[in-house]
Write a protein that holds these residues in place. Structure first.
Motif, PDB file in Angstrom:
ATOM      1  N   PRO A 100     -23.919  18.080  23.267  1.00  0.00           N
ATOM      2  CA  PRO A 100     -24.484  18.256  24.610  1.00  0.00           C
ATOM      3  C   PRO A 100     -23.510  19.035  25.504  1.00  0.00           C
ATOM      4  CG  PRO A 100     -23.766  15.997  24.275  1.00  0.00           C
ATOM      5  CD  PRO A 100     -23.634  16.695  22.955  1.00  0.00           C
ATOM      6  N   GLU A 101     -24.037  19.542  26.598  1.00  0.00           N
ATOM      7  CA  GLU A 101     -23.251  20.332  27.544  1.00  0.00           C
ATOM      8  C   GLU A 101     -22.103  19.494  28.113  1.00  0.00           C
ATOM      9  OE1 GLU A 101     -22.383  23.895  29.196  1.00  0.00           O
ATOM     10  OE2 GLU A 101     -24.104  23.508  27.925  1.00  0.00           O
ATOM     11  N   PRO A 121      -7.139  23.099  12.851  1.00  0.00           N
ATOM     12  CA  PRO A 121      -8.059  23.306  11.725  1.00  0.00           C
ATOM     13  C   PRO A 121      -8.949  22.092  11.479  1.00  0.00           C
ATOM     14  CG  PRO A 121      -5.845  23.998  11.133  1.00  0.00           C
ATOM     15  CD  PRO A 121      -5.753  23.334  12.465  1.00  0.00           C
ATOM     16  N   CYS A 122      -8.421  20.922  11.705  1.00  0.00           N
ATOM     17  CA  CYS A 122      -9.206  19.699  11.519  1.00  0.00           C
ATOM     18  C   CYS A 122     -10.369  19.664  12.512  1.00  0.00           C
ATOM     19  CB  CYS A 122      -8.310  18.477  11.700  1.00  0.00           C
ATOM     20  SG  CYS A 122      -9.164  16.908  11.477  1.00  0.00           S
ATOM     21  N   HIS A 123     -10.120  20.035  13.770  1.00  0.00           N
ATOM     22  CA  HIS A 123     -11.174  20.035  14.775  1.00  0.00           C
ATOM     23  C   HIS A 123     -12.210  21.128  14.534  1.00  0.00           C
ATOM     24  CE1 HIS A 123      -8.149  17.613  16.933  1.00  0.00           C
ATOM     25  NE2 HIS A 123      -9.221  17.008  17.405  1.00  0.00           N
ATOM     26  N   ALA A 124     -11.855  22.138  13.747  1.00  0.00           N
ATOM     27  CA  ALA A 124     -12.821  23.170  13.364  1.00  0.00           C
ATOM     28  C   ALA A 124     -13.579  22.756  12.107  1.00  0.00           C
ATOM     29  CB  ALA A 124     -12.112  24.502  13.131  1.00  0.00           C
ATOM     30  N   GLY A 125     -13.244  21.601  11.552  1.00  0.00           N
ATOM     31  CA  GLY A 125     -13.908  21.106  10.351  1.00  0.00           C
ATOM     32  C   GLY A 125     -13.456  21.823   9.092  1.00  0.00           C
ATOM     33  N   CYS A 126     -12.241  22.394   9.111  1.00  0.00           N
ATOM     34  CA  CYS A 126     -11.746  23.178   7.979  1.00  0.00           C
ATOM     35  C   CYS A 126     -11.081  22.290   6.931  1.00  0.00           C
ATOM     36  CB  CYS A 126     -10.729  24.215   8.440  1.00  0.00           C
ATOM     37  SG  CYS A 126     -11.377  25.418   9.600  1.00  0.00           S
ATOM     38  N   ARG A 127     -11.199  22.719   5.701  1.00  0.00           N
ATOM     39  CA  ARG A 127     -10.436  22.113   4.618  1.00  0.00           C
ATOM     40  C   ARG A 127      -9.045  22.726   4.644  1.00  0.00           C
ATOM     41  NH1 ARG A 127     -15.141  22.647   0.138  1.00  0.00           N
ATOM     42  NH2 ARG A 127     -16.520  21.098   1.045  1.00  0.00           N
ATOM     43  N   GLN A 154     -11.995  30.726  25.478  1.00  0.00           N
ATOM     44  CA  GLN A 154     -13.093  29.923  24.941  1.00  0.00           C
ATOM     45  C   GLN A 154     -12.542  28.972  23.890  1.00  0.00           C
ATOM     46  OE1 GLN A 154     -16.085  32.614  23.489  1.00  0.00           O
ATOM     47  NE2 GLN A 154     -17.036  32.739  25.487  1.00  0.00           N
ATOM     48  N   MET A 155     -12.463  27.685  24.250  1.00  0.00           N
ATOM     49  CA  MET A 155     -11.962  26.667  23.332  1.00  0.00           C
ATOM     50  C   MET A 155     -13.031  25.604  23.142  1.00  0.00           C
ATOM     51  SD  MET A 155      -8.474  24.460  23.330  1.00  0.00           S
ATOM     52  CE  MET A 155      -7.553  25.514  22.248  1.00  0.00           C
ATOM     53  N   ALA A 156     -13.403  25.407  21.886  1.00  0.00           N
ATOM     54  CA  ALA A 156     -14.451  24.443  21.562  1.00  0.00           C
ATOM     55  C   ALA A 156     -14.025  23.039  21.962  1.00  0.00           C
ATOM     56  CB  ALA A 156     -14.762  24.487  20.071  1.00  0.00           C
ATOM     57  N   GLY A 157     -14.894  22.364  22.702  1.00  0.00           N
ATOM     58  CA  GLY A 157     -14.637  21.000  23.127  1.00  0.00           C
ATOM     59  C   GLY A 157     -13.876  20.902  24.435  1.00  0.00           C
ATOM     60  N   ALA A 158     -13.304  21.997  24.912  1.00  0.00           N
ATOM     61  CA  ALA A 158     -12.558  21.965  26.168  1.00  0.00           C
ATOM     62  C   ALA A 158     -13.247  22.807  27.240  1.00  0.00           C
ATOM     63  CB  ALA A 158     -11.126  22.450  25.954  1.00  0.00           C
ATOM     64  N   THR A 159     -13.443  24.095  26.977  1.00  0.00           N
ATOM     65  CA  THR A 159     -14.102  24.955  27.962  1.00  0.00           C
ATOM     66  C   THR A 159     -15.554  25.240  27.613  1.00  0.00           C
ATOM     67  OG1 THR A 159     -13.299  26.968  26.874  1.00  0.00           O
ATOM     68  CG2 THR A 159     -11.935  26.056  28.636  1.00  0.00           C
ATOM     69  N   LEU A 160     -15.962  24.986  26.387  1.00  0.00           N
ATOM     70  CA  LEU A 160     -17.364  25.090  26.002  1.00  0.00           C
ATOM     71  C   LEU A 160     -17.641  24.069  24.904  1.00  0.00           C
ATOM     72  CD1 LEU A 160     -18.227  27.874  23.564  1.00  0.00           C
ATOM     73  CD2 LEU A 160     -15.956  27.868  24.474  1.00  0.00           C
ATOM     74  N   VAL A 216     -13.216  16.813  28.373  1.00  0.00           N
ATOM     75  CA  VAL A 216     -12.806  17.345  27.075  1.00  0.00           C
ATOM     76  C   VAL A 216     -13.353  16.424  26.001  1.00  0.00           C
ATOM     77  CG1 VAL A 216     -10.845  17.885  25.595  1.00  0.00           C
ATOM     78  CG2 VAL A 216     -10.712  18.371  28.026  1.00  0.00           C
ATOM     79  N   ASN A 217     -14.093  17.008  25.052  1.00  0.00           N
ATOM     80  CA  ASN A 217     -14.642  16.244  23.936  1.00  0.00           C
ATOM     81  C   ASN A 217     -14.424  17.066  22.675  1.00  0.00           C
ATOM     82  OD1 ASN A 217     -15.927  14.531  22.241  1.00  0.00           O
ATOM     83  ND2 ASN A 217     -17.983  14.941  22.998  1.00  0.00           N
ATOM     84  N   LEU A 218     -13.376  16.750  21.932  1.00  0.00           N
ATOM     85  CA  LEU A 218     -13.025  17.504  20.734  1.00  0.00           C
ATOM     86  C   LEU A 218     -13.709  16.991  19.478  1.00  0.00           C
ATOM     87  CD1 LEU A 218      -9.205  17.909  21.446  1.00  0.00           C
ATOM     88  CD2 LEU A 218     -11.019  19.591  21.812  1.00  0.00           C
ATOM     89  N   THR A 219     -14.517  15.949  19.597  1.00  0.00           N
ATOM     90  CA  THR A 219     -15.195  15.377  18.443  1.00  0.00           C
ATOM     91  C   THR A 219     -16.652  15.811  18.445  1.00  0.00           C
ATOM     92  OG1 THR A 219     -13.748  13.469  18.573  1.00  0.00           O
ATOM     93  CG2 THR A 219     -15.695  13.242  17.224  1.00  0.00           C
ATOM     94  N   ALA A 220     -17.112  16.284  17.320  1.00  0.00           N
ATOM     95  CA  ALA A 220     -18.514  16.688  17.153  1.00  0.00           C
ATOM     96  C   ALA A 220     -18.997  16.211  15.798  1.00  0.00           C
ATOM     97  CB  ALA A 220     -18.644  18.202  17.282  1.00  0.00           C
TER      98      ALA A 220
END
Length: 149
Positions: A28-29, A66-72, A16-22, A35-39
């Motif tokens: 949106p779905e 970490p950047c794609h997870a929105g982490c500092r 389960q990878m955010a932006g790739a498999t879910l 692949v959409n890694l930007t949210a």
């Protein structure tokens, strides 16, 4: 041929990878093979697609970096067995329980590395594949002898 059908159904789910498999939680779905890694949660971070550092969120989802997870930036690396484990506590894309007090928010929301992904059918798959290969290879020599005669 029947064993090949059984082999077809032995498999594991994708990681389960955010932006790739879910999709991200508020996106949106995803369409197949998109692949959409930007949210919304990481839009202002200007994340690089060349910087691959997977992190595992507390929600069990792996993020591209970490950047794609929105982490500092990481806080307080821990040393375990000679290695360094980086923890991230302020991640905008990882949904947490809103009822937690601010004192409890020091619990890491993400750790460096992908989330563990257990595949229980690997050993049965390998055993079945070995047996099928053995049966096919045993029949090859008699077939060659019959063909030559």
């Amino acid at each position: 041929m029947g064993l090949y059908v059984v082999l077809y159904f032995l498999g594991c789910d994708n990681i389960q990878m955010a932006g790739a498999t879910l999709p991200y939680f508020n996106s949106p779905e995803l369409k197949p093979f998109e692949v959409n890694l930007t949210a919304d949660c990481n839009l202002g971070c200007h994340c690089s697609l060349n910087d691959i550092q997977p992190v595992c969120g507390k929600n069990g989802i792996t993020y591209f970096s970490p950047c794609h997870a929105g982490c500092r930036p990481e806080v307080r690396p821990r040393h375990i067995l000679g290695g360094e484990v980086k923890n991230y506590t302020s991640c905008a894309c990882i949904i947490t329980n809103k009822t937690l007090a601010q004192q409890v928010m020091a619990i890491p929301l993400a750790t460096a590395g992908p989330c563990p992904h257990a595949c229980e059918v690997m050993i049965p798959f390998m055993v079945l594949l070995f047996c099928m290969t053995l049966v096919v290879s045993i029949t090859q020599m008699p077939l060659l002898m019959v063909t030559l005669r």
